[in-house]
Scaffold this motif. Structure first.
Motif, PDB file in Angstrom:
ATOM      1  N   ASP A 217       0.858  -1.184   0.000  1.00 26.44           N
ATOM      2  CA  ASP A 217       0.000   0.000   0.000  1.00 26.44           C
ATOM      3  C   ASP A 217       0.901   1.243   0.000  1.00 26.44           C
ATOM      4  O   ASP A 217       2.111   1.138   0.222  1.00 26.44           O
ATOM      5  CB  ASP A 217      -0.855  -0.051   1.277  1.00 26.44           C
ATOM      6  CG  ASP A 217      -1.954   1.000   1.306  1.00 26.44           C
ATOM      7  OD1 ASP A 217      -2.162   1.690   0.288  1.00 26.44           O
ATOM      8  OD2 ASP A 217      -2.591   1.132   2.361  1.00 26.44           O
ATOM      9  N   LYS A 219       0.481   4.592   2.030  1.00 21.77           N
ATOM     10  CA  LYS A 219      -0.395   5.281   2.985  1.00 21.77           C
ATOM     11  C   LYS A 219      -0.323   6.807   2.923  1.00 21.77           C
ATOM     12  O   LYS A 219      -1.354   7.466   2.937  1.00 21.77           O
ATOM     13  CB  LYS A 219      -0.073   4.816   4.418  1.00 21.77           C
ATOM     14  CG  LYS A 219      -0.512   3.394   4.720  1.00 21.77           C
ATOM     15  CD  LYS A 219      -1.827   3.392   5.491  1.00 21.77           C
ATOM     16  CE  LYS A 219      -2.431   2.006   5.577  1.00 21.77           C
ATOM     17  NZ  LYS A 219      -1.663   1.078   6.404  1.00 21.77           N
ATOM     18  N   GLY A 231      -6.160   6.395   4.046  1.00 21.19           N
ATOM     19  CA  GLY A 231      -6.584   4.991   3.975  1.00 21.19           C
ATOM     20  C   GLY A 231      -5.757   4.199   2.977  1.00 21.19           C
ATOM     21  O   GLY A 231      -5.762   2.964   2.993  1.00 21.19           O
ATOM     22  N   TYR A 274      -5.531  -9.844   7.807  1.00 19.98           N
ATOM     23  CA  TYR A 274      -4.662  -8.919   7.079  1.00 19.98           C
ATOM     24  C   TYR A 274      -3.562  -8.488   8.032  1.00 19.98           C
ATOM     25  O   TYR A 274      -3.857  -7.887   9.063  1.00 19.98           O
ATOM     26  CB  TYR A 274      -5.506  -7.737   6.617  1.00 19.98           C
ATOM     27  CG  TYR A 274      -4.813  -6.477   6.136  1.00 19.98           C
ATOM     28  CD1 TYR A 274      -3.703  -5.936   6.774  1.00 19.98           C
ATOM     29  CD2 TYR A 274      -5.319  -5.780   5.058  1.00 19.98           C
ATOM     30  CE1 TYR A 274      -3.112  -4.768   6.341  1.00 19.98           C
ATOM     31  CE2 TYR A 274      -4.737  -4.598   4.621  1.00 19.98           C
ATOM     32  CZ  TYR A 274      -3.638  -4.100   5.270  1.00 19.98           C
ATOM     33  OH  TYR A 274      -3.057  -2.931   4.853  1.00 19.98           O
ATOM     34  N   ASN A 290      -5.659  -6.112  10.351  1.00 17.99           N
ATOM     35  CA  ASN A 290      -7.023  -5.770   9.971  1.00 17.99           C
ATOM     36  C   ASN A 290      -7.801  -7.073   9.841  1.00 17.99           C
ATOM     37  O   ASN A 290      -7.220  -8.131   9.601  1.00 17.99           O
ATOM     38  CB  ASN A 290      -7.053  -4.983   8.660  1.00 17.99           C
ATOM     39  CG  ASN A 290      -6.407  -3.609   8.824  1.00 17.99           C
ATOM     40  OD1 ASN A 290      -6.527  -2.989   9.882  1.00 17.99           O
ATOM     41  ND2 ASN A 290      -5.707  -3.155   7.814  1.00 17.99           N
ATOM     42  N   ARG A 292     -10.186  -7.959   7.601  1.00 18.83           N
ATOM     43  CA  ARG A 292     -10.971  -7.880   6.358  1.00 18.83           C
ATOM     44  C   ARG A 292     -10.014  -7.717   5.194  1.00 18.83           C
ATOM     45  O   ARG A 292      -8.813  -7.562   5.388  1.00 18.83           O
ATOM     46  CB  ARG A 292     -11.853  -6.638   6.461  1.00 18.83           C
ATOM     47  CG  ARG A 292     -10.958  -5.486   6.942  1.00 18.83           C
ATOM     48  CD  ARG A 292     -11.488  -4.137   6.832  1.00 18.83           C
ATOM     49  NE  ARG A 292     -10.536  -3.187   7.392  1.00 18.83           N
ATOM     50  CZ  ARG A 292      -9.514  -2.644   6.754  1.00 18.83           C
ATOM     51  NH1 ARG A 292      -9.295  -2.929   5.486  1.00 18.83           N
ATOM     52  NH2 ARG A 292      -8.688  -1.813   7.353  1.00 18.83           N
ATOM     53  N   GLY A 294      -8.003  -5.675   2.536  1.00 21.30           N
ATOM     54  CA  GLY A 294      -7.455  -4.322   2.560  1.00 21.30           C
ATOM     55  C   GLY A 294      -7.943  -3.523   1.359  1.00 21.30           C
ATOM     56  O   GLY A 294      -8.303  -4.068   0.331  1.00 21.30           O
ATOM     57  N   ASP A 295      -7.925  -2.216   1.523  1.00 25.18           N
ATOM     58  CA  ASP A 295      -8.288  -1.325   0.437  1.00 25.18           C
ATOM     59  C   ASP A 295      -7.233  -0.230   0.373  1.00 25.18           C
ATOM     60  O   ASP A 295      -7.046   0.467   1.363  1.00 25.18           O
ATOM     61  CB  ASP A 295      -9.678  -0.719   0.728  1.00 25.18           C
ATOM     62  CG  ASP A 295     -10.306  -0.123  -0.518  1.00 25.18           C
ATOM     63  OD1 ASP A 295      -9.657  -0.112  -1.574  1.00 25.18           O
ATOM     64  OD2 ASP A 295     -11.445   0.345  -0.414  1.00 25.18           O
ATOM     65  N   PRO A 296      -6.457  -0.090  -0.684  1.00 25.79           N
ATOM     66  CA  PRO A 296      -6.648  -0.626  -2.035  1.00 25.79           C
ATOM     67  C   PRO A 296      -6.031  -2.004  -2.347  1.00 25.79           C
ATOM     68  O   PRO A 296      -6.111  -2.427  -3.501  1.00 25.79           O
ATOM     69  CB  PRO A 296      -5.966   0.444  -2.900  1.00 25.79           C
ATOM     70  CG  PRO A 296      -4.857   0.969  -2.050  1.00 25.79           C
ATOM     71  CD  PRO A 296      -5.367   0.914  -0.644  1.00 25.79           C
ATOM     72  N   GLU A 297      -5.425  -2.692  -1.388  1.00 26.00           N
ATOM     73  CA  GLU A 297      -4.727  -3.943  -1.731  1.00 26.00           C
ATOM     74  C   GLU A 297      -5.609  -4.912  -2.532  1.00 26.00           C
ATOM     75  O   GLU A 297      -5.141  -5.571  -3.468  1.00 26.00           O
ATOM     76  CB  GLU A 297      -4.234  -4.647  -0.465  1.00 26.00           C
ATOM     77  CG  GLU A 297      -3.054  -3.966   0.223  1.00 26.00           C
ATOM     78  CD  GLU A 297      -3.490  -2.984   1.285  1.00 26.00           C
ATOM     79  OE1 GLU A 297      -4.586  -2.390   1.153  1.00 26.00           O
ATOM     80  OE2 GLU A 297      -2.733  -2.802   2.255  1.00 26.00           O
TER      81      GLU A 297
HETATM   82  N1  GLY Z   1      -4.855  -0.369   2.947  1.00 29.87           N
HETATM   83  C1  GLY Z   1      -5.051  -0.306   4.335  1.00 29.87           C
HETATM   84  C2  GLY Z   1      -6.311  -0.819   4.817  1.00 29.87           C
HETATM   85  O1  GLY Z   1      -7.067  -1.462   4.133  1.00 29.87           O
HETATM   86  O2  GLY Z   1      -6.586  -0.595   5.987  1.00 29.87           O
END
Ligand code: GLY
Ligand code: AMP
Length: 429
Positions: A217, A219, A231, A274, A290, A292, A294-297
């Motif tokens: 990512d 950040k 995020g 995660y 995390n 769940r 990841g976003d944007p992963e």
């Molecule tokens: N890319 C970080 C997150 O999903 O928290």
């Protein structure tokens, strides 16, 4: 086909759009629904709005009426509130950890405690509810030092303080001013680690564990990792910093001990684990967990996944993940996040997005929507992270080129994106 499935996806960001895009490639998909979704998701799924502030009976009723086979939860907040427990109590299958397991992300002090018990390598830290001892701890660690709000803060609860003044301000903004409300009631003061970051996600059904290909990512808001934390401003996969040996070490020293510790406590953790890692000279160290995708992963991992996502969702929900293994495309994926002016503090909404129709959509490029909404015939900005422009190519340099070739075609007033997504990896190739 006999076993085609109806899937409901909870959420409305780039991650959820990527999940839906991947589900749609499955011959086993009968219908996909999403709540609340966004303008892009509305083209790929049946969307509807619900309020789900900790009360899920209406949503469960709706899912039951629609005949949903599996619900996939994108964001952390409903997981921390117990959406999985509520669905399962109603006899509905749902992909994600229960409330007790989701504390891994919802409370940084809980995550620290479980890592300490399971001897998972992480930064030295202490937890505080009062400013004075927190300050004393920060001073004894010395700058740079990291201050983290204990609870959920939409990716904004961490301050890497370069000076003692910044550390003091972050401590006071949490413990005195309650910047993130209840999430600020407690803080973690942590040693600052040096190295390169990587994200390792794994599917688990509580017993089997299947690590996904690595991702990285970005950040900070601006190029060269300057500016405030967000995020996530972009990602690529695979991340060459995670060698096969390192992947093995992460599985053995991080993921498996974590899973064993949950089992020891009698908590079934299923869905995605995660691990946000710093790869230091001494080896991988966990920065955060995390609970769940990841976003944007997810926007770069799922385009590389060969498996049918419905097979994996089913295996996680039914406890048959040991029958599966993951296959990956020999390709690199890059995602450039386009954000709104003012993100992450106060994103400006309402700008009209143009150029989306100029993007070449095929199996090499796709625009995942995040903060967008439809107004008449216009797609407008409705959130901080607006779009994730994702490209897949044989090599990372090609994927970077392809992602930016498409990104520059899209315009909206105040659009901001980093120009250096993936650059760190180039020096390793
Ligand atoms: N890319 C970080 C997150 O999903 O928290
Ligand atoms: P987190 O939400 O805990 O992953 O923190 C957000 C970001 O802050 C991470 O991706 C890192 O860039 C940075 N960070 C968090 N903890 C540390 C640490 N102990 N040392 C250095 N950087 C950190």
């Amino acid at each position: 086909m006999r076993d085609r499935k109806k899937i409901l996806v909870i959420g409305g960001g780039g991650r959820e759009h990527a999940i839906i895009w991947k589900l749609r490639q499955s011959p086993r998909l009968l219908e996909v629904y999403c709540t609340p979704g966004n303008a892009g998701i509305a083209q790929d799924a049946v969307t509807f709005t619900t309020e789900y502030g900790g009360e899920y009976s209406k949503l469960i009723q709706r899912a039951a009426n629609l005949g949903i086979d599996y619900t996939i939860v994108g964001p952390e907040a409903p997981l921390a509130e117990g959406i999985v427990d509520a669905f399962e109590a109603a006899g509905m299958k749902i992909f994600g950890p229960c409330r007790a397991a989701a504390q891994l992300e919802a409370s940084k002090s809980f995550a620290k405690e479980i890592m300490s018990t399971a001897r998972i390598p992480t930064a030295e830290s202490q937890t505080f509810e009062e400013a004075r001892p927190a300050l004393r701890c920060a001073r004894s660690l010395g700058a740079p030092v990291v201050i983290k709000a204990d609870g959920l803060a939409a990716g904004k609860g961490v301050v890497v303080a370069r000076t003692m003044e910044q550390a003091e301000e972050a401590i006071r903004r949490n413990l005195d001013a309650r910047e993130f409300g209840e999430s600020s009631r407690r803080i973690v003061v942590e040693e600052c680690l040096v190295g390169e970051e990587a994200s390792i996600l794994a599917f688990t059904d509580g017993n089997a564990l299947l690590p996904m290909s690595s991702a990285q990512d970005h950040k900070p808001l601006c190029d060269n990792d300057l500016g405030p934390n967000t995020g996530g401003m972009g990602a690529y996969s695979p991340a060459p910093v995670v060698t096969p040996d390192l992947m093995h070490e992460i599985r053995e020293t991080v993921l498996l001990p974590l899973q064993s510790e949950f089992q020891r406590r009698g908590i079934v953790y299923k869905g995605v684990i995660y691990a946000g890692l710093m790869i230091t000279d001494e080896g991988p160290r966990v920065l955060e967990f995390n609970c769940r995708f990841g976003d944007p992963e997810t926007q770069v991992i799922l385009p590389r996944l060969e498996n049918d996502l419905i097979d994996l969702v089913e295996a996680v929900c039914e406890g048959t993940l040991h029958e599966h293994s993951l296959q990956w495309k020999e390709a690199s994926a890059v995602c450039v996040v386009m954000a709104a002016r003012g993100y992450p503090d106060k994103p400006e909404k309402g700008a009209v997005i143009t150029g989306l129709e100029d993007v070449k959509f095929d199996d090499r490029a796709v625009v995942f929507h995040a903060g967008t909404t439809q107004r008449g015939s216009d797609v407008i900005v409705s959130g901080g992270r607006v779009l994730g422009v994702t490209a897949l190519a044989r090599t990372l340099p090609h994927a970077i080129d392809a992602a930016y070739t498409e990104t520059v075609k899209i315009r909206f007033d105040g659009a901001h994106y980093r120009r250096d997504i993936g650059r760190k990896a180039l020096s390793r190739l």
